[in-house]
Design a protein around this motif. Structure first.
Motif, PDB file in Angstrom:
ATOM      1  N   GLU A 129      70.045  62.399  39.561  1.00 52.96           N
ATOM      2  CA  GLU A 129      69.227  61.831  38.489  1.00 52.96           C
ATOM      3  C   GLU A 129      68.068  60.942  39.050  1.00 52.96           C
ATOM      4  N   GLU A 148      64.135  64.486  28.910  1.00 53.27           N
ATOM      5  CA  GLU A 148      65.521  65.085  28.920  1.00 53.27           C
ATOM      6  C   GLU A 148      65.401  66.407  29.575  1.00 53.27           C
ATOM      7  N   TYR A 149      64.300  67.283  29.276  1.00 58.20           N
ATOM      8  CA  TYR A 149      64.330  68.653  29.879  1.00 58.20           C
ATOM      9  C   TYR A 149      63.867  68.472  31.441  1.00 58.20           C
ATOM     10  N   GLU A 195      67.019  67.509  33.126  1.00 57.31           N
ATOM     11  CA  GLU A 195      67.945  68.599  33.506  1.00 57.31           C
ATOM     12  C   GLU A 195      67.685  69.464  34.345  1.00 57.31           C
ATOM     13  N   HIS A 243      73.062  73.007  33.976  1.00 58.59           N
ATOM     14  CA  HIS A 243      72.072  72.183  33.626  1.00 58.59           C
ATOM     15  C   HIS A 243      70.642  72.702  33.559  1.00 58.59           C
ATOM     16  N   LYS A 248      70.700  73.912  29.947  1.00 53.80           N
ATOM     17  CA  LYS A 248      70.399  72.802  29.318  1.00 53.80           C
ATOM     18  C   LYS A 248      68.855  72.492  28.859  1.00 53.80           C
TER      19      LYS A 248
END
Length: 304
Positions: free
Chosen positions: A161, A189-190, A193, A278, A281
């Motif tokens: 991350e 967020e996307y 991921e 991931h 997601k």
């Protein structure tokens, strides 16, 4: 997208011409950028897509997008010099001191190129702060990667991350910031991921690649190698090797055995499932976003 590539390439060459005035520095930087231009330029694509998607229409978005490619190239050079792999890349074939100087120049030129854009001053300030923040986050992640002491999958994903996903967030959010001046949590967020998924995909590829970059030889702790070690148990010779015992030559002699161990324990399948978790997601968050369907399709094509 061909027009985007042409515009970004032109901006990259303009930056080098403007700021790399020492002939040897300019020549090396051009050769490094030429290598970069063989890739997909995904970071500049993400920047431009998000900018256009949110209503931006300034032509200097291509200059801002090019600044992102300069950052990624500079970081890639430093990463390869630190890891001492990817020996076929031009910066690994040149004297390391010179290549490092080019990398520092690329990172500095990237920031200056962004500030040279003809956007509103407040937008540039916010984008500059974003660039610094995400770059520092990536540098912290790189330190964790160099230390290579992740003790669990969760720790390694937190490393990803910071080191890798933070740069995809930077690319997407630069476009968002220049279009709206606001942070968009859904986009962040996307991007995070899909950044995790992309790095895990690379780790799966590198696990049994014995040509240049191999995670067994370098004792790299990733999701697949951590899973295999856990499956084998602490007493296995491979677990001892990852603790620093033995030599890389032993691993090379036992390549076939390692492949068999990976097959027996379903290592690549396990890592692929984790990677897809991931990615799914990313798809889930993207689907929930209040964005036009055509833009969503472009993002899936770009990141798929």
């Amino acid at each position: 997208m061909e027009m985007l590539r042409s515009r970004v390439e032109g901006e990259l060459r303009s930056v080098l011409e403007k700021y790399f005035v020492v002939e040897h520095l300019h020549r090396m930087a051009v050769s490094f950028v030429e290598s970069k231009l063989k890739e997909s330029l995904i970071f500049s694509k993400l920047c431009v897509i998000h900018y256009r998607m949110l209503g931006g229409n300034h032509a200097d978005i291509y200059k801002a997008a090019a600044s992102l490619e300069l950052i990624i190239l500079g970081l890639d050079i430093i990463d390869d010099l630190q890891d001492q792999d990817h020996g076929s890349m031009p910066w690994c074939q040149a004297p390391s001191a010179l290549s490092l100087n080019v990398a520092i120049g690329l990172l500095t030129a990237a920031h200056q190129s962004l500030l040279d854009c003809d956007f509103d001053e407040k937008l540039l300030l916010k984008s500059s702060e974003l660039m610094n923040r995400q770059l520092l986050k990536s540098i912290n992640g790189q330190m964790l990667d160099l230390l290579n002491d992740a003790g669990s999958e969760e720790e390694y994903i937190r490393l990803i991350e910071q080191k890798s996903a933070s740069l995809l967030v930077l690319a997407c959010m630069t476009g968002v910031m220049l279009a709206t001046s606001e942070w968009n949590g859904t986009v962040a967020e996307y991007a995070n991921e899909v950044g995790i998924a992309a790095q895990m995909k690379n780790d799966i590829r590198d696990m049994l690649n014995w040509e240049e970059k191999n995670d067994f030889i370098h004792r790299k702790k990733t999701v697949p190698t951590l899973y295999l070690i856990r499956s084998l148990g602490e007493q296995h010779w491979l677990a001892s090797y990852f603790k620093g015992q033995g030599v890389p030559e032993e691993v090379l002699r036992r390549k076939q055995e390692i492949k068999q161990l990976c097959d027996i324990h379903g290592t690549l399948l396990y890592a692929s499932v984790k990677m897809r978790t991931h990615y799914y997601k990313f798809m889930e968050v993207l689907e929930s976003a209040q964005l036009d369907k055509n833009w969503k399709e472009q993002l899936v094509l770009c990141l798929g």
